[in-house]
Design a protein around this motif. Structure first.
Motif, PDB file in Angstrom:
ATOM      1  N   HIS A   5       3.177   9.925  12.922  1.00  0.00           N
ATOM      2  CA  HIS A   5       3.169  10.979  11.925  1.00  0.00           C
ATOM      3  C   HIS A   5       2.714  10.365  10.607  1.00  0.00           C
ATOM      4  O   HIS A   5       2.577   9.136  10.500  1.00  0.00           O
ATOM      5  CB  HIS A   5       4.544  11.655  11.798  1.00  0.00           C
ATOM      6  N   PRO A   6       2.460  11.161   9.586  1.00  0.00           N
ATOM      7  CA  PRO A   6       1.908  10.613   8.338  1.00  0.00           C
ATOM      8  C   PRO A   6       2.788   9.580   7.650  1.00  0.00           C
ATOM      9  O   PRO A   6       2.297   8.810   6.826  1.00  0.00           O
ATOM     10  CB  PRO A   6       1.737  11.857   7.462  1.00  0.00           C
ATOM     11  N   LEU A  57       7.386  18.033   6.919  1.00  0.00           N
ATOM     12  CA  LEU A  57       6.145  18.309   6.210  1.00  0.00           C
ATOM     13  C   LEU A  57       5.781  19.782   6.356  1.00  0.00           C
ATOM     14  O   LEU A  57       6.228  20.449   7.292  1.00  0.00           O
ATOM     15  CB  LEU A  57       5.014  17.446   6.782  1.00  0.00           C
ATOM     16  N   PRO A  58       4.968  20.343   5.458  1.00  0.00           N
ATOM     17  CA  PRO A  58       4.553  21.747   5.595  1.00  0.00           C
ATOM     18  C   PRO A  58       3.839  21.981   6.923  1.00  0.00           C
ATOM     19  O   PRO A  58       3.008  21.183   7.349  1.00  0.00           O
ATOM     20  CB  PRO A  58       3.597  21.939   4.411  1.00  0.00           C
ATOM     21  N   ASP A  59       4.182  23.080   7.576  1.00  0.00           N
ATOM     22  CA  ASP A  59       3.539  23.413   8.846  1.00  0.00           C
ATOM     23  C   ASP A  59       2.082  23.772   8.611  1.00  0.00           C
ATOM     24  O   ASP A  59       1.662  24.109   7.492  1.00  0.00           O
ATOM     25  CB  ASP A  59       4.277  24.581   9.505  1.00  0.00           C
ATOM     26  N   GLY A 104       0.831  -1.194   0.000  1.00  0.00           N
ATOM     27  CA  GLY A 104       0.000   0.000   0.000  1.00  0.00           C
ATOM     28  C   GLY A 104       0.864   1.242   0.000  1.00  0.00           C
ATOM     29  O   GLY A 104       1.967   1.252  -0.553  1.00  0.00           O
ATOM     30  N   GLU A 105       0.379   2.309   0.632  1.00  0.00           N
ATOM     31  CA  GLU A 105       1.103   3.570   0.688  1.00  0.00           C
ATOM     32  C   GLU A 105       0.973   4.170   2.080  1.00  0.00           C
ATOM     33  O   GLU A 105       0.057   3.846   2.835  1.00  0.00           O
ATOM     34  CB  GLU A 105       0.544   4.564  -0.336  1.00  0.00           C
ATOM     35  N   SER A 106       1.905   5.062   2.399  1.00  0.00           N
ATOM     36  CA  SER A 106       1.791   5.792   3.654  1.00  0.00           C
ATOM     37  C   SER A 106       0.768   6.915   3.492  1.00  0.00           C
ATOM     38  O   SER A 106       0.471   7.369   2.379  1.00  0.00           O
ATOM     39  CB  SER A 106       3.142   6.378   4.056  1.00  0.00           C
ATOM     40  N   LEU A 107       0.229   7.368   4.621  1.00  0.00           N
ATOM     41  CA  LEU A 107      -0.698   8.504   4.601  1.00  0.00           C
ATOM     42  C   LEU A 107      -0.023   9.716   3.977  1.00  0.00           C
ATOM     43  O   LEU A 107      -0.650  10.495   3.254  1.00  0.00           O
ATOM     44  CB  LEU A 107      -1.159   8.826   6.028  1.00  0.00           C
ATOM     45  N   ARG A 108       1.254   9.869   4.235  1.00  0.00           N
ATOM     46  CA  ARG A 108       2.003  10.993   3.665  1.00  0.00           C
ATOM     47  C   ARG A 108       1.951  10.964   2.137  1.00  0.00           C
ATOM     48  O   ARG A 108       1.733  11.988   1.493  1.00  0.00           O
ATOM     49  CB  ARG A 108       3.445  10.923   4.149  1.00  0.00           C
ATOM     50  N   GLU A 109       2.165   9.810   1.549  1.00  0.00           N
ATOM     51  CA  GLU A 109       2.169   9.699   0.091  1.00  0.00           C
ATOM     52  C   GLU A 109       0.773   9.933  -0.494  1.00  0.00           C
ATOM     53  O   GLU A 109       0.622  10.582  -1.537  1.00  0.00           O
ATOM     54  CB  GLU A 109       2.676   8.314  -0.309  1.00  0.00           C
ATOM     55  N   ILE A 110      -0.247   9.408   0.184  1.00  0.00           N
ATOM     56  CA  ILE A 110      -1.611   9.537  -0.335  1.00  0.00           C
ATOM     57  C   ILE A 110      -2.074  10.989  -0.292  1.00  0.00           C
ATOM     58  O   ILE A 110      -2.625  11.521  -1.263  1.00  0.00           O
ATOM     59  CB  ILE A 110      -2.568   8.637   0.466  1.00  0.00           C
ATOM     60  N   VAL A 111      -1.819  11.666   0.826  1.00  0.00           N
ATOM     61  CA  VAL A 111      -2.287  13.047   0.972  1.00  0.00           C
ATOM     62  C   VAL A 111      -1.479  13.998   0.100  1.00  0.00           C
ATOM     63  O   VAL A 111      -1.953  15.085  -0.249  1.00  0.00           O
ATOM     64  CB  VAL A 111      -2.243  13.458   2.459  1.00  0.00           C
ATOM     65  N   ALA A 112      -0.255  13.608  -0.276  1.00  0.00           N
ATOM     66  CA  ALA A 112       0.535  14.449  -1.187  1.00  0.00           C
ATOM     67  C   ALA A 112      -0.191  14.656  -2.501  1.00  0.00           C
ATOM     68  O   ALA A 112      -0.029  15.688  -3.165  1.00  0.00           O
ATOM     69  CB  ALA A 112       1.904  13.817  -1.430  1.00  0.00           C
ATOM     70  N   GLU A 113      -1.011  13.691  -2.884  1.00  0.00           N
ATOM     71  CA  GLU A 113      -1.793  13.813  -4.105  1.00  0.00           C
ATOM     72  C   GLU A 113      -3.088  14.585  -3.873  1.00  0.00           C
ATOM     73  O   GLU A 113      -3.478  15.420  -4.681  1.00  0.00           O
ATOM     74  CB  GLU A 113      -2.122  12.425  -4.655  1.00  0.00           C
ATOM     75  N   THR A 127      -6.040  18.536   5.542  1.00  0.00           N
ATOM     76  CA  THR A 127      -5.488  19.771   4.970  1.00  0.00           C
ATOM     77  C   THR A 127      -4.191  19.588   4.193  1.00  0.00           C
ATOM     78  O   THR A 127      -3.823  20.479   3.425  1.00  0.00           O
ATOM     79  CB  THR A 127      -5.219  20.805   6.076  1.00  0.00           C
ATOM     80  N   GLY A 128      -3.464  18.489   4.428  1.00  0.00           N
ATOM     81  CA  GLY A 128      -2.155  18.330   3.808  1.00  0.00           C
ATOM     82  C   GLY A 128      -1.055  19.048   4.555  1.00  0.00           C
ATOM     83  O   GLY A 128       0.081  19.117   4.074  1.00  0.00           O
ATOM     84  N   HIS A 129      -1.346  19.574   5.747  1.00  0.00           N
ATOM     85  CA  HIS A 129      -0.351  20.275   6.563  1.00  0.00           C
ATOM     86  C   HIS A 129      -0.229  19.582   7.918  1.00  0.00           C
ATOM     87  O   HIS A 129      -1.182  18.965   8.406  1.00  0.00           O
ATOM     88  CB  HIS A 129      -0.741  21.740   6.770  1.00  0.00           C
ATOM     89  N   TRP A 130       0.958  19.712   8.536  1.00  0.00           N
ATOM     90  CA  TRP A 130       1.224  19.078   9.824  1.00  0.00           C
ATOM     91  C   TRP A 130       1.520  20.169  10.846  1.00  0.00           C
ATOM     92  O   TRP A 130       2.443  20.978  10.659  1.00  0.00           O
ATOM     93  CB  TRP A 130       2.416  18.138   9.706  1.00  0.00           C
ATOM     94  N   PRO A 131       0.773  20.244  11.955  1.00  0.00           N
ATOM     95  CA  PRO A 131       0.977  21.301  12.950  1.00  0.00           C
ATOM     96  C   PRO A 131       2.219  21.044  13.811  1.00  0.00           C
ATOM     97  O   PRO A 131       2.186  20.279  14.766  1.00  0.00           O
ATOM     98  CB  PRO A 131      -0.315  21.240  13.786  1.00  0.00           C
ATOM     99  N   HIS A 132       3.324  21.666  13.463  1.00  0.00           N
ATOM    100  CA  HIS A 132       4.610  21.386  14.110  1.00  0.00           C
ATOM    101  C   HIS A 132       4.594  21.632  15.623  1.00  0.00           C
ATOM    102  O   HIS A 132       5.015  20.786  16.401  1.00  0.00           O
ATOM    103  CB  HIS A 132       5.704  22.249  13.476  1.00  0.00           C
TER     104      HIS A 132
END
Length: 524
Positions: free
Chosen positions: A154-155, A208-210, A112-121, A195-200
């Motif tokens: 994390h994603p 990942l983008p804040d 499969g894929e990581s959440l990070r890869e899926i949400v990047a799309e 949202t595709g953003h990660w609250p640092h």
């Protein structure tokens, strides 16, 4: 898929690790695990391989570390601890072996894929977001029930199989990790999925983008960023990220997410809304302004479940009480997203309400004579004009250095930046920088004085100023937010320093980036 390494977030830019006697395709480890394909290296340099258990004839993931011995002890101990917890939403750990010159962990392979890869799309829809968070919360609850903490949510460690299964991988808790940090990170997973953003600042630093933030550094709610996010999911996400609120236990959160997950097809679901955390602010010793952002949990009382809505649970654990809005509640039922404002707050008003700031952070008024360019170069100092444009309140204007042949300023200098003199020592809560393009690497530093604009003075600034928080590496968004300020320390001189520039496409001078605006917020 990216099978992240044990205890580390995978990075697409992680360097290849060259080691003597490195493994090769077809090699069999421990007379059992055949290496089939090198997948990636994690950010700590460990090699991740797809392999085959030749005894049980099943695929496995193999994470190798060089060397083994004492330096691999943390990885091996984390794997042994994780192997004791069996749960369908946790990646299974099969083996942990130390050979001295190398050590490796063998675990379940997930197609499969990581959440990070899926949400990047594309960010997930609310229903799928709830399903993913439900599985993660159940995995965490299983670990917490045994006294363990995951410490690495994390994603990149949330894996979504081709069969729809959601699993959590790579536990690696250290002394800084707690059950609370795990729960906050689940809030981060919800925010990222929507949202595709990660609250640092709220969920842990990442490349990942804040999260999107207002000029005072407060996180914008998912409904402000994206249309169609239901109020119940928006509220739950923001409650988990709010440090003023007490957190539920993992099993309580899993039960609530399970209720939301299973009720998505029920006709009453959207109207009824979720159970809420109503225990009020956490006991931190500090007063909470009842009129401040997200003050509803402090004002709320336990709400009764509407008659006729079957199957909804009221759970009370450790003083955490959940309630539900009555079906006739006249509260927020508008799912139309309100876009975040890009207009900085005034020096004497709250950016959200326009009311007076009563001890809340506010944007400092910074004039053109309080900023200058820092260029620690002996031979090339012809890019010192235009700093005033980064504090003019207009993101369409800014300062831009010359283009360079390489990302690191052509190896001519360690970087360039903008020094800000706040006029006097101040309590700073955030610095938000808007860049012209994503992909830059930069950091924020603070110092005690400005020795003046010269090559020697700029070199002194760079050597004497101390870094604030972690740097951004190849950051793929245009807004950088720095929030790791000591509340007991006052700051007067700040340096935003660019260490690498992104490629902009210009064939002759391909690397360039502009600083469009810098907003500093804090207390006078």
């Amino acid at each position: 898929m990216t099978q992240v390494g044990e205890g580390q977030e995978a990075s697409e830019s992680a360097p290849q690790v060259m080691t003597f006697g490195a493994p090769t395709v077809g090699e069999i480890l421990a007379e059992r695990y055949e290496l089939a394909e090198h997948i990636n290296n994690d950010s700590a340099g460990r090699q991740v391989w797809r392999g085959v258990d030749v005894v049980l004839k099943r695929p496995v993931a193999v994470v190798l570390r060089y060397p083994g011995g004492d330096s691999a002890m943390e990885m091996l101990q984390a794997a042994v601890a994780a192997s004791r917890v069996i749960h369908p939403s946790l990646v299974g750990v099969y083996d942990a072996i130390d050979e001295g010159e190398r050590a490796y962990v063998v675990r379940e392979w997930v197609d499969g894929e990581s959440l990070r890869e899926i949400v990047a799309e594309e960010p997930l829809d609310p229903t799928r977001t709830t399903t993913v968070a439900h599985a993660v919360a159940e995995a965490v609850a299983a670990m917490h029930a045994t006294g363990m903490v995951h410490g690495n949510i994390h994603p990149g460690t949330v894996l979504i199989g081709d069969d729809g299964r959601v699993v959590l991988a790579d536990a690696r808790a250290d002394s800084a990790d707690t059950r609370e940090t795990d729960i906050r990170a689940i809030g981060g997973v919800l925010y990222f999925a929507l949202t595709g953003h990660w609250p640092h600042a709220e969920a842990g630093r990442s490349n990942l983008p804040d999260a999107v933030r207002d000029p005072a550094g407060a996180v914008a709610a998912p409904r402000q960023i994206r249309a169609g996010v239901p109020a119940y999911l928006d509220d739950l996400t923001m409650d988990l990220l709010d440090s003023r609120l007490a957190l539920p236990a993992a099993d309580v959160l899993a039960a609530e997410l399970g209720r939301l997950d299973s009720a998505t097809d029920e006709p009453y679901y959207e109207e009824a809304g979720p159970l809420r955390f109503l225990s009020g602010p956490r006991d931190t010793g500090a007063a909470v302004d009842p009129g401040g952002p997200r003050s509803e949990p402090q004002r709320a009382t336990v709400r009764k479940i509407a008659a006729g809505v079957a199957g909804l649970l009221v759970i009370a654990v450790a003083g955490l009480v959940f309630g539900i809005s009555a079906l006739g509640n006249g509260g927020d039922t508008d799912d139309t997203a309100a876009p975040p404002s890009d207009v900085p707050a005034t020096a004497d008003s709250d950016p959200a309400t326009g009311s007076a700031n009563n001890g809340k952070p506010k944007n400092f008024a910074i004039s053109a004579n309080q900023v200058r360019i820092v260029d620690p170069s002996e031979s090339q100092r012809n890019e010192l004009e235009g700093a005033d444009a980064v504090v003019d309140g207009n993101e369409n204007t800014g300062w831009e250095p010359n283009g360079y042949k390489s990302a690191n300023f052509g190896n001519l200098k360690p970087g360039m930046g903008i020094l800000i003199d706040l006029g006097q020592p101040r309590t700073v809560s955030s610095v938000q920088v808007t860049l012209s393009d994503g992909g830059a690497s930069a950091e924020l530093r603070a110092g005690a004085a400005d020795p003046g604009s010269s090559a020697a003075g700029d070199e002194q600034v760079l050597s004497s100023y101390k870094r604030v928080g972690d740097p951004f590496e190849a950051f793929d968004a245009t807004k950088m937010s720095f929030t790791d300020f000591d509340p007991d320390q006052k700051y007067q001189y700040l340096l935003f320093f660019i260490t690498e520039m992104p490629r902009t496409g210009d064939s002759q001078w391909p690397f360039k980036v502009g600083v469009q605006e810098i907003v500093v917020a804090g207390l006078s």
